[in-house]
Design a protein around this motif. Structure first.
Motif, PDB file in Angstrom:
ATOM      1  N   HIS A   1       0.913  -1.164   0.015  1.00 24.36           N
ATOM      2  CA  HIS A   1      -0.012  -0.077   0.069  1.00 24.36           C
ATOM      3  C   HIS A   1       0.796   1.163  -0.014  1.00 24.36           C
ATOM      4  O   HIS A   1       0.447   2.341  -0.715  1.00 24.36           O
ATOM      5  CB  HIS A   1      -0.882  -0.151   1.070  1.00 24.36           C
ATOM      6  N   HIS A   2       2.034   1.269   0.763  1.00 27.91           N
ATOM      7  CA  HIS A   2       2.845   2.254   0.691  1.00 27.91           C
ATOM      8  C   HIS A   2       3.912   2.524  -0.376  1.00 27.91           C
ATOM      9  O   HIS A   2       4.527   3.502  -0.617  1.00 27.91           O
ATOM     10  CB  HIS A   2       3.695   2.136   2.156  1.00 27.91           C
ATOM     11  N   ASN A   3       3.584   1.468  -1.420  1.00 27.04           N
ATOM     12  CA  ASN A   3       4.549   1.883  -2.488  1.00 27.04           C
ATOM     13  C   ASN A   3       4.189   3.389  -3.345  1.00 27.04           C
ATOM     14  O   ASN A   3       4.531   3.983  -4.217  1.00 27.04           O
ATOM     15  CB  ASN A   3       4.158   0.703  -3.715  1.00 27.04           C
ATOM     16  N   ASN A   4       2.616   3.452  -2.633  1.00 25.50           N
ATOM     17  CA  ASN A   4       1.948   4.757  -3.295  1.00 25.50           C
ATOM     18  C   ASN A   4       2.081   5.774  -2.345  1.00 25.50           C
ATOM     19  O   ASN A   4       1.542   6.159  -1.363  1.00 25.50           O
ATOM     20  CB  ASN A   4       0.323   4.263  -3.359  1.00 25.50           C
ATOM     21  N   VAL A   5       3.550   6.535  -2.840  1.00 23.93           N
ATOM     22  CA  VAL A   5       3.796   7.883  -1.982  1.00 23.93           C
ATOM     23  C   VAL A   5       2.555   8.983  -2.530  1.00 23.93           C
ATOM     24  O   VAL A   5       2.184   9.653  -1.663  1.00 23.93           O
ATOM     25  CB  VAL A   5       5.226   8.208  -2.258  1.00 23.93           C
ATOM     26  N   ASN A   6       2.685   8.987  -3.826  1.00 25.85           N
ATOM     27  CA  ASN A   6       1.503   9.865  -4.309  1.00 25.85           C
ATOM     28  C   ASN A   6       0.297   9.133  -4.698  1.00 25.85           C
ATOM     29  O   ASN A   6       0.699   7.869  -5.302  1.00 25.85           O
ATOM     30  CB  ASN A   6       2.136  10.624  -5.538  1.00 25.85           C
ATOM     31  N   ILE A   7      -0.706   9.276  -4.399  1.00 28.48           N
ATOM     32  CA  ILE A   7      -2.128   8.462  -4.232  1.00 28.48           C
ATOM     33  C   ILE A   7      -3.268   8.998  -5.261  1.00 28.48           C
ATOM     34  O   ILE A   7      -3.132  10.208  -5.643  1.00 28.48           O
ATOM     35  CB  ILE A   7      -2.422   8.345  -3.033  1.00 28.48           C
ATOM     36  N   GLY A   8      -3.678   8.030  -5.733  1.00 25.89           N
ATOM     37  CA  GLY A   8      -5.006   8.075  -6.579  1.00 25.89           C
ATOM     38  C   GLY A   8      -6.073   7.421  -6.030  1.00 25.89           C
ATOM     39  O   GLY A   8      -6.054   6.463  -5.217  1.00 25.89           O
ATOM     40  N   PRO A   9      -7.224   7.556  -6.630  1.00 19.19           N
ATOM     41  CA  PRO A   9      -8.538   6.790  -6.036  1.00 19.19           C
ATOM     42  C   PRO A   9      -8.394   5.436  -6.179  1.00 19.19           C
ATOM     43  O   PRO A   9      -8.767   4.796  -4.923  1.00 19.19           O
ATOM     44  CB  PRO A   9      -9.546   7.187  -7.202  1.00 19.19           C
ATOM     45  N   TRP A  10      -7.775   4.679  -7.006  1.00 18.81           N
ATOM     46  CA  TRP A  10      -7.600   3.224  -6.993  1.00 18.81           C
ATOM     47  C   TRP A  10      -6.565   2.893  -5.983  1.00 18.81           C
ATOM     48  O   TRP A  10      -6.203   1.473  -5.822  1.00 18.81           O
ATOM     49  CB  TRP A  10      -6.993   2.945  -8.375  1.00 18.81           C
ATOM     50  N   SER A  11      -5.732   3.974  -5.292  1.00 21.16           N
ATOM     51  CA  SER A  11      -4.828   3.436  -4.327  1.00 21.16           C
ATOM     52  C   SER A  11      -5.518   2.959  -3.033  1.00 21.16           C
ATOM     53  O   SER A  11      -5.044   2.445  -2.128  1.00 21.16           O
ATOM     54  CB  SER A  11      -3.789   4.565  -4.092  1.00 21.16           C
ATOM     55  N   GLY A  12      -6.727   3.376  -2.785  1.00 22.32           N
ATOM     56  CA  GLY A  12      -7.509   3.135  -1.694  1.00 22.32           C
ATOM     57  C   GLY A  12      -7.585   1.926  -1.079  1.00 22.32           C
ATOM     58  O   GLY A  12      -7.044   1.723   0.012  1.00 22.32           O
ATOM     59  N   ILE A  13      -7.905   0.808  -1.705  1.00 25.64           N
ATOM     60  CA  ILE A  13      -7.930  -0.432  -1.294  1.00 25.64           C
ATOM     61  C   ILE A  13      -6.796  -1.320  -2.114  1.00 25.64           C
ATOM     62  O   ILE A  13      -6.767  -2.542  -2.091  1.00 25.64           O
ATOM     63  CB  ILE A  13      -9.108  -1.229  -1.227  1.00 25.64           C
ATOM     64  N   SER A  14      -5.966  -0.724  -2.490  1.00 26.52           N
ATOM     65  CA  SER A  14      -4.531  -1.591  -3.086  1.00 26.52           C
ATOM     66  C   SER A  14      -3.780  -1.754  -2.071  1.00 26.52           C
ATOM     67  O   SER A  14      -2.997  -1.219  -1.516  1.00 26.52           O
ATOM     68  CB  SER A  14      -3.733  -0.724  -4.215  1.00 26.52           C
TER      69      SER A  14
ATOM     70  N   THR B   1     -14.517   0.451   1.503  1.00 27.75           N
ATOM     71  CA  THR B   1     -14.002   0.230   0.113  1.00 27.75           C
ATOM     72  C   THR B   1     -14.179   1.607  -0.601  1.00 27.75           C
ATOM     73  O   THR B   1     -13.098   2.199  -0.867  1.00 27.75           O
ATOM     74  CB  THR B   1     -14.581  -0.988  -0.632  1.00 27.75           C
ATOM     75  N   VAL B   2     -15.247   1.789  -0.865  1.00 29.15           N
ATOM     76  CA  VAL B   2     -15.408   3.074  -1.751  1.00 29.15           C
ATOM     77  C   VAL B   2     -14.747   4.586  -0.901  1.00 29.15           C
ATOM     78  O   VAL B   2     -14.308   5.394  -1.400  1.00 29.15           O
ATOM     79  CB  VAL B   2     -17.130   3.141  -1.835  1.00 29.15           C
ATOM     80  N   GLY B   3     -15.128   4.388   0.351  1.00 27.09           N
ATOM     81  CA  GLY B   3     -14.551   5.356   1.257  1.00 27.09           C
ATOM     82  C   GLY B   3     -12.986   5.635   1.002  1.00 27.09           C
ATOM     83  O   GLY B   3     -12.592   6.711   0.945  1.00 27.09           O
ATOM     84  N   ALA B   4     -12.520   4.507   0.976  1.00 27.15           N
ATOM     85  CA  ALA B   4     -10.971   4.442   0.730  1.00 27.15           C
ATOM     86  C   ALA B   4     -10.804   5.187  -0.633  1.00 27.15           C
ATOM     87  O   ALA B   4      -9.504   5.972  -0.932  1.00 27.15           O
ATOM     88  CB  ALA B   4     -10.437   3.183   0.963  1.00 27.15           C
ATOM     89  N   SER B   5     -11.674   4.574  -1.596  1.00 30.43           N
ATOM     90  CA  SER B   5     -11.118   5.417  -2.850  1.00 30.43           C
ATOM     91  C   SER B   5     -11.312   7.203  -2.995  1.00 30.43           C
ATOM     92  O   SER B   5     -10.304   7.808  -3.085  1.00 30.43           O
ATOM     93  CB  SER B   5     -12.153   5.006  -3.946  1.00 30.43           C
ATOM     94  N   PHE B   6     -12.318   7.523  -2.195  1.00 28.25           N
ATOM     95  CA  PHE B   6     -12.354   9.000  -2.007  1.00 28.25           C
ATOM     96  C   PHE B   6     -11.227   9.398  -1.043  1.00 28.25           C
ATOM     97  O   PHE B   6     -10.867  10.597  -1.805  1.00 28.25           O
ATOM     98  CB  PHE B   6     -13.888   9.117  -1.157  1.00 28.25           C
ATOM     99  N   GLY B   7     -11.092   8.754  -0.102  1.00 25.64           N
ATOM    100  CA  GLY B   7      -9.900   9.119   0.864  1.00 25.64           C
ATOM    101  C   GLY B   7      -8.597   9.410   0.300  1.00 25.64           C
ATOM    102  O   GLY B   7      -7.541   9.769   0.552  1.00 25.64           O
ATOM    103  N   HIS B   8      -8.490   8.618  -1.179  1.00 24.84           N
ATOM    104  CA  HIS B   8      -6.960   8.700  -1.819  1.00 24.84           C
ATOM    105  C   HIS B   8      -7.040   9.427  -3.035  1.00 24.84           C
ATOM    106  O   HIS B   8      -6.010   9.292  -3.766  1.00 24.84           O
ATOM    107  CB  HIS B   8      -6.742   7.282  -1.898  1.00 24.84           C
ATOM    108  N   THR B   9      -8.030  10.184  -3.332  1.00 25.23           N
ATOM    109  CA  THR B   9      -8.109  10.984  -4.532  1.00 25.23           C
ATOM    110  C   THR B   9      -7.060  12.009  -4.722  1.00 25.23           C
ATOM    111  O   THR B   9      -6.418  12.283  -5.727  1.00 25.23           O
ATOM    112  CB  THR B   9      -9.427  11.666  -4.891  1.00 25.23           C
ATOM    113  N   GLY B  10      -6.208  12.525  -3.400  1.00 24.81           N
ATOM    114  CA  GLY B  10      -5.315  13.483  -3.245  1.00 24.81           C
ATOM    115  C   GLY B  10      -5.858  14.926  -3.441  1.00 24.81           C
ATOM    116  O   GLY B  10      -4.967  15.974  -3.728  1.00 24.81           O
ATOM    117  N   TYR B  11      -7.107  14.940  -3.555  1.00 24.92           N
ATOM    118  CA  TYR B  11      -7.854  16.211  -3.511  1.00 24.92           C
ATOM    119  C   TYR B  11      -8.586  16.649  -2.182  1.00 24.92           C
ATOM    120  O   TYR B  11      -9.416  15.556  -1.714  1.00 24.92           O
ATOM    121  CB  TYR B  11      -8.660  16.379  -4.693  1.00 24.92           C
TER     122      TYR B  11
END
Ligand SMILES: [Zn+2]
Ligand SMILES: [Zn+2]
Length: 336
Positions: A214-227, A261-271
């Motif tokens: 999960h931490h491979n994603n330093v910069n994050i996007g919606p799909w990083s949420g439950i990656s 799940t969907v909440g994590a997508s929101f939480g990782h949008t980066g915006y």
């Protein structure tokens, strides 16, 4: 709201200028755990952008849609069988992907909002060997759908089987309408505590190798949420098993699933927020978790409850907090 774009070049490694944009600092917490209590502020938060006028309304709507149209009959679910479990898996794939892909298309593909209220302006990683297919987006999509939705569906199917066999409590509206309503924010609060605990656990060195994905994603996007790695999925999504202990209605359990799940997508949008015609419509993410992805050893919980403040790992977004967190990290890289 401070717009820092005019103050000089974005330099992610400079603790004085780590973001393209950030909200007013220091960041805080909602008026949930304050003494003396602030009932008016709490009600404003609960019915305003803090809880109800936010993605939570969408999670409740998704739960209603899933329950009304896309849930097999209880008679079928009384016996484990691949057919109905597959139907739930497919419904979860479709609903989760519709929202997550929608967020990705809006913010990243079509860049409808440009970099307005975006914390880190860098694009998602491409041609990077640490990601599957050397591509952050397709790596994130793969882990989210192949492992994330599968583990979520397995937990959901188990809970349905218990319900269908009358083995756990079923709360109906008529039983207690007030508790029926209050259970929605109560689930969010429970999830926050559960997330803090399992997140601290997987930052412990022997387990960090599962969380590193999960931490491979330093910069994050919606799909990083439950990656996440499947082991992390089992731990993270296990919060939904509370429905085997506390009597609830399927709407609560389905809401809980979308929140995770969907909440994590929101939480990782980066915006920070989604803007329509230049006006902030609702909040999507927060700097709180973005700080965790940047600095690792801070903000293990969520912005909803001040658990990190109580246990000494809170990063409030200021340069002083960055200095403190980086000093603590010296000699103890992620997982240390
Ligand atoms: Zn994250
Ligand atoms: Zn972490």
């Amino acid at each position: 709201m401070a717009d820092t774009t005019s103050e000089g070049a974005f330099t992610p490694d400079d603790p004085r200028k780590p973001w393209h944009w950030h909200p007013d600092l220091p960041i805080g917490h909602p008026p949930l755990f304050v003494w003396p209590p602030r009932p008016a502020a709490l009600a404003g938060w609960l019915f305003g952008r803090g809880y109800l006028r936010s993605q939570n309304a969408l999670h409740i709507l998704l739960a209603l849609v899933a329950w009304s149209f896309f849930t097999p009959s209880l008679e079928r679910m009384a016996t484990f069988e691949a057919g109905w479990i597959f139907e739930i898996w497919l419904r979860n794939i479709v609903l989760f992907s519709a929202v997550t892909a929608g967020l990705h298309l809006y913010f990243y593909t079509f860049r409808r909002q440009g970099d307005v209220h975006k914390y880190d302006p860098r694009p998602l990683a491409r041609d990077d060997p640490k990601f599957l297919f050397r591509d952050q987006l397709w790596d994130n999509v793969t882990w989210s759908l192949a492992s994330g939705v599968t583990v979520w569906t397995a937990f959901e199917a188990a809970i349905w089987w218990f319900w269908a066999n009358g083995l756990v409590g079923w709360l109906s509206w008529a039983d207690n309408p007030v508790w029926f309503v209050a259970l929605f924010p109560a689930i969010a609060l429970f999830e926050t505590a559960h997330f803090y605990l399992i997140h601290r656990l997987i930052h412990w060195k022997p387990l960090y190798r599962f969380h590193a994905l999960h931490h491979n994603n330093v910069n994050i996007g919606p799909w990083s949420g439950i990656s996440m790695h499947p082991v992390e999925h089992v731990l993270y999504l296990s919060s939904i098993l509370i429905h085997l202990v506390v009597a609830s209605h399927p709407l609560h359990m389905l809401y809980h699933g979308f929140f995770l799940t969907v909440g994590a997508s929101f939480g990782h949008t980066g915006y920070q927020d989604l803007q329509i015609k230049g006006r902030s419509a609702f909040d999507v993410a927060n700097l709180f978790h973005q700080l965790h992805h940047r600095y690792y050893n801070c903000n293990y919980g969520q912005a909803m409850a001040p658990l990190d403040k109580w246990f000494g790992s809170f990063h409030d977004g200021t340069a002083e907090a960055t200095d403190r967190v980086m000093k603590a990290a010296r000699g103890a890289r992620p997982g240390g």
